[in-house]
Design an enzyme around this catalytic site. Structure first.
Site, short mmCIF file in Angstrom:
data_model
loop_
_atom_site.label_atom_id
_atom_site.label_comp_id
_atom_site.label_asym_id
_atom_site.label_seq_id
_atom_site.Cartn_x
_atom_site.Cartn_y
_atom_site.Cartn_z
N THR A 1 -8.63 6.66 -1.44
CA THR A 1 -9.86 6.13 -1.85
C THR A 1 -10.85 7.34 -1.49
OG1 THR A 1 -9.65 5.36 0.49
CG2 THR A 1 -9.60 3.63 -1.38
N LYS B 1 -8.00 14.12 4.72
CA LYS B 1 -7.29 13.04 4.95
C LYS B 1 -6.31 13.08 5.84
CE LYS B 1 -6.37 14.01 0.45
NZ LYS B 1 -6.63 12.97 -0.15
N ARG B 2 -5.55 11.92 6.09
CA ARG B 2 -4.16 12.15 7.33
C ARG B 2 -3.60 13.50 6.84
NH1 ARG B 2 -3.88 8.27 11.42
NH2 ARG B 2 -1.88 9.29 11.67
N HIS C 1 0.70 -1.08 -0.14
CA HIS C 1 0.04 0.22 0.02
C HIS C 1 0.61 1.22 -0.07
CE1 HIS C 1 -3.94 -1.84 0.71
NE2 HIS C 1 -3.12 -2.84 1.35
N LYS D 1 -14.61 8.43 -3.22
CA LYS D 1 -16.02 8.66 -2.23
C LYS D 1 -16.59 10.11 -2.90
CE LYS D 1 -13.76 6.52 1.28
NZ LYS D 1 -12.73 6.18 2.44
N LYS E 1 0.84 14.25 1.12
CA LYS E 1 -0.28 14.95 0.73
C LYS E 1 -0.49 16.24 0.53
CE LYS E 1 -2.29 10.74 3.02
NZ LYS E 1 -2.94 10.03 2.30
C1 26W Z 1 3.52 2.54 10.83
C2 26W Z 1 3.58 1.94 9.52
C3 26W Z 1 2.69 2.17 8.59
C4 26W Z 1 2.99 1.81 7.17
C5 26W Z 1 1.89 2.13 6.17
C6 26W Z 1 1.14 2.27 8.82
C7 26W Z 1 0.55 2.25 7.81
C8 26W Z 1 0.79 2.09 6.51
C9 26W Z 1 -0.24 2.03 5.68
C10 26W Z 1 0.19 1.37 4.42
C11 26W Z 1 -0.80 3.52 5.30
C12 26W Z 1 -1.76 3.57 4.43
O1 26W Z 1 -3.04 3.57 5.05
N1 26W Z 1 -1.82 3.60 3.03
C13 26W Z 1 -2.93 3.82 2.26
O2 26W Z 1 -3.60 2.67 1.74
C14 26W Z 1 -4.45 2.98 1.07
C15 26W Z 1 -5.18 1.84 0.71
O3 26W Z 1 -4.75 1.25 -0.23
C16 26W Z 1 -4.40 3.86 -0.32
O4 26W Z 1 -5.51 4.37 -0.91
C17 26W Z 1 -3.46 5.12 0.11
O5 26W Z 1 -2.97 5.84 -0.95
C18 26W Z 1 -2.38 4.87 0.96
O6 26W Z 1 -1.79 5.80 1.30
#
Ligand code: 26W
Length: 809
Positions: free
Chosen positions: A647, A539-540, A351, A651, A545
């Protein structure tokens, strides 16, 4: 159920749970009675599905994810059992506002953002499509922190979402599992076989809590199984008897800390011991559970014909060595047999491509917490090296990138690439980047493993639940088939030419904007004009971003208006919402910056209300459901190549907002779906960004020096314009733009993209002034959103990767 039986059931629950009638009940009790009534409607199907799944007749998916961001259950479940009209009528007749009950429910905030929300969406779509699946994760007692904005700053408060009884979960004590940590391994050879003797470990119990996953008009109810940590010893009687009460319960507190809190980091791992324990905890419990259920139903060598273990990003990657451990140490298999089974059973989704977001664990920490798992990973690593050597790979740079263990760290993504039969990206662009850049060496060796599956959303929640006005309008125009098949939304295409439909469409949007304006004024005291353009970035908060870019453009618009207050621009309301990781200093400073600008602009009467800026606190699924239906511009402005998919973009388009974005993630496919005329694209492409990065970046100072407007805006960060009390406050953001940091200046290309960003904003302004054109575009966005249904993503996962059969077929 019909209206009368629903009423009866509510009265029954009130009487037999709380000894009250409707007139006496509190909101909490009413909510419980309504929730139990809905739950009762689900239970039979759930029990039946469980029974069929236990029979082992169907290949089953286990979707392992460290987050599931489900959103509230009650309203969504009612939509999915297609009872919304009846429940609304019941509420009306009983004089209980439906919305009051909805508000009452605590949102389970047990995810950070996109990854967690996607996992919940996938579970729902799997169910809708009658595909047998378990979602497996952690039952965090505290979800993502609640965000308060105090004096412009983010303040975090614990999210005690389980404070009330959770009617949506069922504790399954009979399926408790023991998970072992620490200790040491003694290896002995017995009858020519390696025997593993695991000593001095400590045990923690994992108790599963099951939550029913309801699909739309589906024949089955799947299960979300969340594990809770429980100590073996509640109380140490030795310490207790000696009067040391703290020590007496220390073990319990430590053990149970594992499922206490969700880590609030998103895309930024910090390698903490507790996080590693969380990962192993739910993975081990899940894999043990899978093996236990499998035995007796089919021989374990046939595991991959019966089970798929899906690893959602690297957080559950320990599934690979854990499965190896059980097959070898407990089931007596040899390495090759175990490896063959494991690599045919596990599949991985990536992701995120940003280097710093890829998880790595320090070897020393890992060995201490999981000594046996470490040995297995080491063996996988050694065998990988041998294979590479055998295959004649002697390019050390390549080997260096591909090995699992290197520089005293364990690289989880590489473990997944070795140990899984499938790896996929979450949008076309993202998958291309994985193949060409991040994992290019693996791609050269295992091209057959790579897939691309574009993310999707639960479009029913985002339309039928969040935007009933638009939902009804769509049904009036094209009938109800779209509720079953999102592609039917394409039927709206022709209505974009119909001026009466456009009027109704814009009426719905206006109504939603008025509702949001009221919410904003209730929450913040800021009055926004529902006739202004609602321009949202929700978003975060993260540098990539680029909320910062948005802010710089707002400052620029502000400056233009101050120069000429009668300038002809359509009034604009910029709406932000999002949380920053508590330890992410710069992201928190950006929140402060947004609020400082909001303060300055909202209080400036010279602007004649042409500009407003709002930061809504505590962004979560529930707040998203309020903002998205009212949005007109969807800001998707990440530096190209950095947002894997996104995503929220889907929406928002589904609700008729036009995307203003870079060619990044799924924006590329949104552009394909709606056509170039119906999206506002700006900025560098991913290739261009990559090229700049390869050659050390670009000269942001030159842009600053040569463009008086840019200079003015950037200077306003440090000349006290925004923070008269402390002009140094935003200095580090200023420095970020103009000075080198870690070998590069303005890594996220903010000033580089600034010019095209402000230009595209002026096009938005021009086009909004032509309502016929605008609403046509908005309708075409809704019409084009069908392909981004999570049902569609699941169909693709299933045909390319999982190969499950529908239950009942
Ligand atoms: C703490 C380490 C860590 C690393 C990555 C925590 C969380 C993550 C996630 C992968 C972050 C995340 O939510 N990524 C998002 O995933 C979505 C679903 O596929 C994508 O739509 C977003 O672009 C992506 O940033």
């Amino acid at each position: 159920m019909d209206k009368d039986s629903i009423k009866e059931s509510i009265k029954y629950e009130l009487l037999y749970t709380f000894a009250k009638d409707i007139g006496q009940a509190t909101t909490e009790e009413l909510y419980m009675a309504f929730a139990l009534t809905v739950r009762n409607e689900i239970m039979k199907k759930w029990a039946n599905t469980k029974k069929i799944m236990e029979s082992g007749e169907y290949k089953t998916l286990y979707y392992l994810s460290i987050e599931f961001l489900t959103g509230k259950f009650w309203g969504n479940n009612i939509i999915n059992i297609d009872d919304i009209e009846i429940y609304k009528q019941v509420c009306n007749e009983l004089g209980i506002p439906f919305s009051q009950l909805e508000e009452y429910e605590n949102e389970p905030g047990i995810g950070n953002g996109g990854l967690g929300r996607l996992a919940a969406a996938f579970m729902e779509s799997l169910t809708t499509l009658n595909l047998p699946a378990y979602g497996c994760g952690i039952r965090y007692e505290y979800g993502l922190f609640n965000q308060k904005i105090i004096n412009g700053y983010q303040i975090e408060h614990a999210d005690n979402w389980l404070s009330d009884r959770n009617v949506w979960e069922v504790e399954c004590k009979d399926e408790i599992v023991e998970v072992k940590f620490g200790g040491n391994i003694i290896e002995t050879w017995e009858d020519g076989r390696l025997k593993i003797d695991y000593r001095n470990y400590y045990s923690i119990y994992a108790i599963p809590y099951d939550i029913p996953v309801v699909g739309y008009d589906s024949d089955i109810v799947n299960t979300l199984r969340l594990w809770s940590a429980k100590s073996y010893n509640d109380i140490n009687m030795d310490w207790f008897n000696r009067g040391n009460y703290l020590k007496a319960s220390e073990e319990k507190v430590l053990a149970e800390s594992i499922s206490k809190v969700l880590y609030p980091e998103d895309n930024n791992p910090d390698g903490k011991r507790l996080r590693l324990k969380q990962q192993y905890f739910f993975v081990s419990a899940t894999i043990q559970n899978i093996i236990k259920k499998s035995k007796g139903k089919f021989p374990l060598w046939a595991l991959s014909d019966n089970v798929v273990i899906h690893i959602n990003d690297t957080h559950p990657a320990l599934a690979i060595p854990e499965l190896m451990r059980i097959l070898m140490d407990e089931e007596g298999m040899g390495w090759d047999e175990a490896w063959n089974i494991t690599t045919k059973t596990c599949a991985y989704t990536n992701h995120t491509i940003m280097g710093e977001a890829l998880e790595k664990w320090p070897i020393d920490l890992f060995k201490e917490v999981l000594p046996r798992i470490y040995m297995i990973i080491k063996e996988i690593n050694d065998r990988q090296l041998h294979r590479l050597n055998r295959e004649g790979t002697n390019d050390w740079e390549k080997i260096d990138k591909m090995t699992i263990i290197a520089y005293d760290q364990i690289r989880m993504a590489n473990l997944c690439l070795e140990g899984c039969y499938s790896i996929n990206g979450v949008s076309k662009l993202h998958t291309d980047i994985l193949k060409k850049e991040v994992f290019s060496d693996f791609y050269a060796i295992f091209p057959h493993k790579f897939h691309s599956v574009t993310n999707g959303i639960t479009y029913r929640r985002w339309l039928m639940h969040a935007n009933p006005g638009l939902s009804d309008l769509i049904t009036d125009a094209i009938g109800t088939r779209w509720k079953y098949d999102s592609h039917e939304l394409e039927g709206l295409h022709k209505f974009s030419e119909d001026s009466a439909f456009r009027d109704s469409f814009s009426d719905v949007k206006r109504y939603n904007k008025q509702k949001l304006a009221k919410y904003i004024s209730d929450k913040t005291g800021i009055h926004v004009d529902p006739e202004s353009i609602f321009d949202v970035q929700i978003k975060r908060i993260h540098e990539y971003k680029r909320q910062f870019l948005n802010v710089l453009n707002i400052l620029y618009m502000y400056d233009l208006l101050l120069e000429n207050p009668s300038r002809d621009i359509h009034p604009r309301t910029f709406i932000f919402a999002g949380k920053a990781a508590p330890g992410y200093y710069r992201a928190k400073l950006i929140i402060k910056l947004i609020n400082s600008i909001a303060n300055r602009i909202n209080g400036d009467i010279r602007l004649n209300n042409k500009l407003k800026v709002v930061f809504l606190e505590n962004y979560n699924v529930t707040l998203a459901e309020k903002i998205i239906p009212a949005a007109e511009i969807s800001e998707q402005i990440s530096t190209a190549g950095m947002e894997a998919s996104g995503t929220g973009n889907m929406k928002l388009m589904l609700n008729g907002a036009l995307t203003l974005g870079t060619l990044d993630g799924a924006n590329v496919e949104i552009k394909e779906a709606v056509g170039d005329q119906n999206i506002f694209i700006f900025g560098l492409t991913a290739d261009q960004v990559e090229n700049y990065h390869k050659y050390g970046g670009y000269n942001s100072k030159a842009i600053y020096d040569n463009d008086a407007n840019v200079k003015k805006v950037v200077n306003q960060l440090v000349n006290g314009f925004l923070s008269p009390e402390n002009s140094m406050m935003f200095r580090s953001l200023y420095n970020y733009l103009l000075y080198e940091e870690g070998g590069i200046t303005d890594r996220y290309m903010i000033l580089k993209d600034f010019d095209s960003y402000r230009h595209v904003h002026s096009i938005v302004d021009d086009q909004y002034k032509m309502p016929d054109i605008w609403w046509k575009k908005a309708i075409l966005n809704v019409a084009g959103a069908g392909r981004f249904s999570s049902d569609e993503s699941i169909k693709n996962y299933n045909s390319d990767i999982w190969h499950l059969s529908k239950m009942g077929d």
